[in-house]
Design a protein around this motif. Sequence first.
Motif: not given
Length: 436
Positions: A3-6, A36-42, A166-176
Amino acid sequence: MLSKFQNHIDTNLPFLKGKKLLLATSGGIDSMVLVNLCCQSKLDFAVAHCNFQLRGEESNEDENFVKSQAEKLQIPIFIQRFDTKAFAEQNKLSIQVVARNLRYEWFYTLLANHNFDYILTAHHLDDSLETFLINFTRGSGIEGLTGIPEQNDKIVRPLLAFSRNDIEAFAKENLITWREDSSNASDKYLRNKLRHDVIPILKELNPSLLSSFENTITHLKQTQSLAQDAANNLYQKVVSEEENHTVIDIPNLLKYRNYKAYLFEWLQPFGFADWSSVYDLIKAQSGKQVLSNTHILLKNRDSLLLFPKQNTTSDEMFWIQKGQTEVKIPLKLSFCNVSDISLQSTNVIFVDEDLLQFPLTLRRWQEGDIFQPFGMTGKKKLSKYFKDEKFSLPEKANIWLLCSDDKIVWIVGKRQDERFKITANTTKILKINYTN
């Protein structure tokens, strides 16, 4: 983080929405999170992967990983392999410089050939801090201390508002999943030394280091903007643009206490690096100069003259046939026969056509050239003539000679040669006109 990225895109980078984007993807955690962020942000994007072939099979595995992830996510992909080591050795450049140049040259080629609008890279806030420290340790002006710019021409870095944590936490949360670059563990490069040894200590001393750094960057950018405004305003008072060179008025410049800072702002874009030599030109003798890869800065009496190197030399020669009435390249000359002579000037001469040997030639002057100045009995070296007439280096660099065989007929636009003048015995008068 999503959401912060968008929100960051909506607020600060809205021009990316609806555009065709090319995402630089190494396979590491930063670029895979951005994918991943760009995909989810379409967002509409493709990925581009460079295989620099520097780590053997590991480099090929990175390539295969990015390719498989792009196929899984149904994202268009471009892959390019470079023989980076051979290119570096051939051009005597560092691996880092060559890799960067090859990467961005290819990106811009893709941009042009496939109608992409922007290139996205995954640089983040920690990268910007590392860049700040690198420039700080090497000595830098304020521009080098403002970190990595969020946008530079067609290159956009949408993760600069986010930290490595921030990036490491997002990667782990989203299983990237991502690939680890083994070279990142080496302290061979200054960036890695700072990342592994220096920044952890700074963060220990100040747990809010990144937040403080963001504030510092904001203040520095505001200061940089003020400096640029001041430099632009003074430029109008001190600097003039001539046809082939720029003139900096030294007496006017020295009225300002911080004249060195102004010189830096004006001259830095032209690739000068030896700033002590640049500043020393202010009090140097006329004729002293400092070179960059592309330009010459010359002390000429009470001025500094800036001009491109390519204006100073030329091996080109142009031929003019008998009966030819005009020349358009490299300069404009017209030829016509007349029955008598009118007022002669620096741009118009009258010569005895029977004394000319065709074809005539137009060429640059060379050391050792000699002519007989109009109205004089003796000969004179062009270098001595230029000195006596107080020609600047840019003026000499732009001189063309009209020659008959090995004799100078005219220093075009400056002085005719005595040997081809009209006399009582002349039967054919040729008028030559120069249009500048």
